[in-house]
Design a protein around this motif. Sequence first.
Motif, PDB file in Angstrom:
ATOM      1  N   LYS A 119      -1.754  -1.226  -2.067  1.00  0.00           N
ATOM      2  CA  LYS A 119      -1.829  -0.743  -0.679  1.00  0.00           C
ATOM      3  C   LYS A 119      -1.647  -1.851   0.354  1.00  0.00           C
ATOM      4  O   LYS A 119      -2.115  -1.730   1.474  1.00  0.00           O
ATOM      5  CB  LYS A 119      -3.183  -0.057  -0.455  1.00  0.00           C
ATOM      6  CG  LYS A 119      -3.436   1.100  -1.402  1.00  0.00           C
ATOM      7  CD  LYS A 119      -4.671   1.827  -0.991  1.00  0.00           C
ATOM      8  CE  LYS A 119      -5.124   2.789  -2.065  1.00  0.00           C
ATOM      9  NZ  LYS A 119      -6.426   3.357  -1.737  1.00  0.00           N
ATOM     10  N   ARG A 174      -2.278   4.347   6.365  1.00  0.00           N
ATOM     11  CA  ARG A 174      -3.058   3.604   5.385  1.00  0.00           C
ATOM     12  C   ARG A 174      -4.517   3.694   5.855  1.00  0.00           C
ATOM     13  O   ARG A 174      -4.819   4.368   6.846  1.00  0.00           O
ATOM     14  CB  ARG A 174      -2.486   2.171   5.356  1.00  0.00           C
ATOM     15  CG  ARG A 174      -2.811   1.337   4.176  1.00  0.00           C
ATOM     16  CD  ARG A 174      -2.632   2.038   2.873  1.00  0.00           C
ATOM     17  NE  ARG A 174      -1.418   1.759   2.153  1.00  0.00           N
ATOM     18  CZ  ARG A 174      -0.980   2.493   1.118  1.00  0.00           C
ATOM     19  NH1 ARG A 174      -1.627   3.574   0.718  1.00  0.00           N
ATOM     20  NH2 ARG A 174       0.108   2.178   0.465  1.00  0.00           N
ATOM     21  N   ILE A 230       3.526  -3.475   4.230  1.00  0.00           N
ATOM     22  CA  ILE A 230       3.575  -3.208   5.676  1.00  0.00           C
ATOM     23  C   ILE A 230       4.703  -2.217   5.949  1.00  0.00           C
ATOM     24  O   ILE A 230       5.819  -2.394   5.463  1.00  0.00           O
ATOM     25  CB  ILE A 230       3.859  -4.510   6.467  1.00  0.00           C
ATOM     26  CG1 ILE A 230       2.927  -5.640   6.023  1.00  0.00           C
ATOM     27  CG2 ILE A 230       3.778  -4.275   7.973  1.00  0.00           C
ATOM     28  CD1 ILE A 230       1.470  -5.360   6.169  1.00  0.00           C
ATOM     29  N   GLU A 231       4.401  -1.193   6.736  1.00  0.00           N
ATOM     30  CA  GLU A 231       5.408  -0.182   7.099  1.00  0.00           C
ATOM     31  C   GLU A 231       5.647  -0.223   8.610  1.00  0.00           C
ATOM     32  O   GLU A 231       4.808  -0.709   9.364  1.00  0.00           O
ATOM     33  CB  GLU A 231       4.923   1.214   6.686  1.00  0.00           C
ATOM     34  CG  GLU A 231       4.622   1.353   5.204  1.00  0.00           C
ATOM     35  CD  GLU A 231       5.873   1.523   4.354  1.00  0.00           C
ATOM     36  OE1 GLU A 231       6.971   1.726   4.924  1.00  0.00           O
ATOM     37  OE2 GLU A 231       5.752   1.453   3.116  1.00  0.00           O
ATOM     38  N   ASN A 270      -5.407  -4.335   1.903  1.00  0.00           N
ATOM     39  CA  ASN A 270      -5.005  -3.022   2.398  1.00  0.00           C
ATOM     40  C   ASN A 270      -4.427  -3.234   3.804  1.00  0.00           C
ATOM     41  O   ASN A 270      -5.067  -3.884   4.634  1.00  0.00           O
ATOM     42  CB  ASN A 270      -6.242  -2.107   2.455  1.00  0.00           C
ATOM     43  CG  ASN A 270      -5.884  -0.674   2.749  1.00  0.00           C
ATOM     44  OD1 ASN A 270      -5.150  -0.404   3.688  1.00  0.00           O
ATOM     45  ND2 ASN A 270      -6.405   0.236   1.960  1.00  0.00           N
ATOM     46  N   SER A 271      -3.247  -2.678   4.061  1.00  0.00           N
ATOM     47  CA  SER A 271      -2.603  -2.878   5.374  1.00  0.00           C
ATOM     48  C   SER A 271      -3.171  -1.859   6.370  1.00  0.00           C
ATOM     49  O   SER A 271      -2.449  -1.027   6.916  1.00  0.00           O
ATOM     50  CB  SER A 271      -1.091  -2.740   5.244  1.00  0.00           C
ATOM     51  OG  SER A 271      -0.765  -1.538   4.580  1.00  0.00           O
ATOM     52  N   CYS A 272      -4.485  -1.962   6.585  1.00  0.00           N
ATOM     53  CA  CYS A 272      -5.224  -0.976   7.381  1.00  0.00           C
ATOM     54  C   CYS A 272      -4.659  -0.863   8.808  1.00  0.00           C
ATOM     55  O   CYS A 272      -4.100  -1.821   9.348  1.00  0.00           O
ATOM     56  CB  CYS A 272      -6.692  -1.338   7.416  1.00  0.00           C
ATOM     57  SG  CYS A 272      -7.015  -3.022   7.958  1.00  0.00           S
ATOM     58  N   VAL A 273      -4.841   0.329   9.385  1.00  0.00           N
ATOM     59  CA  VAL A 273      -4.209   0.647  10.672  1.00  0.00           C
ATOM     60  C   VAL A 273      -5.272   1.043  11.700  1.00  0.00           C
ATOM     61  O   VAL A 273      -6.299   1.639  11.352  1.00  0.00           O
ATOM     62  CB  VAL A 273      -3.147   1.769  10.461  1.00  0.00           C
ATOM     63  CG1 VAL A 273      -3.767   3.041   9.896  1.00  0.00           C
ATOM     64  CG2 VAL A 273      -2.373   2.070  11.734  1.00  0.00           C
ATOM     65  N   THR A 301       1.000   1.699   9.159  1.00  0.00           N
ATOM     66  CA  THR A 301       0.100   0.632   8.698  1.00  0.00           C
ATOM     67  C   THR A 301      -0.139  -0.336   9.849  1.00  0.00           C
ATOM     68  O   THR A 301       0.548  -0.291  10.872  1.00  0.00           O
ATOM     69  CB  THR A 301       0.706  -0.178   7.526  1.00  0.00           C
ATOM     70  OG1 THR A 301       1.761  -1.020   8.033  1.00  0.00           O
ATOM     71  CG2 THR A 301       1.249   0.726   6.430  1.00  0.00           C
TER      72      THR A 301
END
Length: 297
Positions: free
Chosen positions: A249, A132, A252-253, A160-163, A189
């Motif tokens: 977006k 992400r 959560i992965e 956004n589930s930013c990483v 993510t």
Amino acid sequence: MVTGASGTVGREVVARLVPLASVRLLTRSPACLAPPAPGVEVVVGDFSDPVRLATAFAGVRAVFVVTADPLRPDHDANIIDVALACGVRHVVKLSALAVADPAADDLITRWQRANEERLLASGLDWTLLRPRAFMSNTLAWAGQIRESGVVRGLGRDGRNSCVDPRDIAQVAVRALTRTGHEGKTYALTGPQGLSPADQVAEISAVLGREIRFEEVSQDQARQALLVRYPAPVADALMESARRTAAGAKSGIESGVAEVLGRPAGTFRQWAEDHRHAFTGGQAVLPGGALGNRVGPV
Ligand SMILES: NC(=O)c1ccc[n+]([C@@H]2O[C@H](COP(=O)([O-])OP(=O)(O)OC[C@H]3O[C@@H](n4cnc5c(N)ncnc54)[C@H](OP(=O)(O)O)[C@@H]3O)[C@@H](O)[C@H]2O)c1
């Protein structure tokens, strides 16, 4: 071989790979690179020049592939052709999580989808990393935060589930150096969906001073993108921002935990580790990548 080694993820990959393997890195501009660690071999090459690329790839077992121009599908095609010709066994490819969403159909997502399909059809061993948005995209706010304490952007509340790019790099290093990752696709993510307003609040808490988020118009956002990108790319980023605003977006992965056996890093931790970028004297910009950069414009 690490491509994109001067960029956001590639440089983190090199730092983690050096103790584990012989590392060769590819760049168009060795003079712009920070001095490499002892033992790292630097080769000059350009994805648009397959002849020179073949010299650079000679003897390489595994490649970390980062391409950055959605208007140049030939770059990934050249890399695969050269990798096959040079006897490379495994390609670990930095893609994007939007590829997995059938509703995502902007230029950048179509380009990454086609890159993935080409790699899967190549006969090479492959691992796909689908992150992400990078937490580091917020470095584009550093100047505004230092100078005015006001971040101007689009989509205040779109999560956004930013990483953390360091998590992406660690996953890449596992895939490059251990077996069992061939034929796998990892959705990467962070642990929570954060809106630009949430990210500003986190940075504000880390710095201990008030920072505000100010929404700009669609037109202002597009004009700001056009300063950095050609129109088709700016329009793709605008489309991507609309999907973020619509909540597409925020999921959560589990890819980071699956590969690394620990939870993904938080935005708070990332911001604490990069505090200096928001307080120091020099402008800090991420490497010019293509991703969810619309928030920061
Ligand atoms: N930013 C995000 O939020 C996000 C999210 C998901 C996916 N992505 C994906 O991540 C990738 C970008 O990763 P990044 O941000 O780590 O990269 P980056 O910081 O933008 O750096 C780009 C790298 O690519 C290399 N490069 C560019 N054109 C080249 C060419 N013609 N020949 C050889 N090397 C070339 C550059 O090397 P030199 O300048 O040293 O030659 C540089 O190291 C893109 O594929 C993007 O779609 C980004």
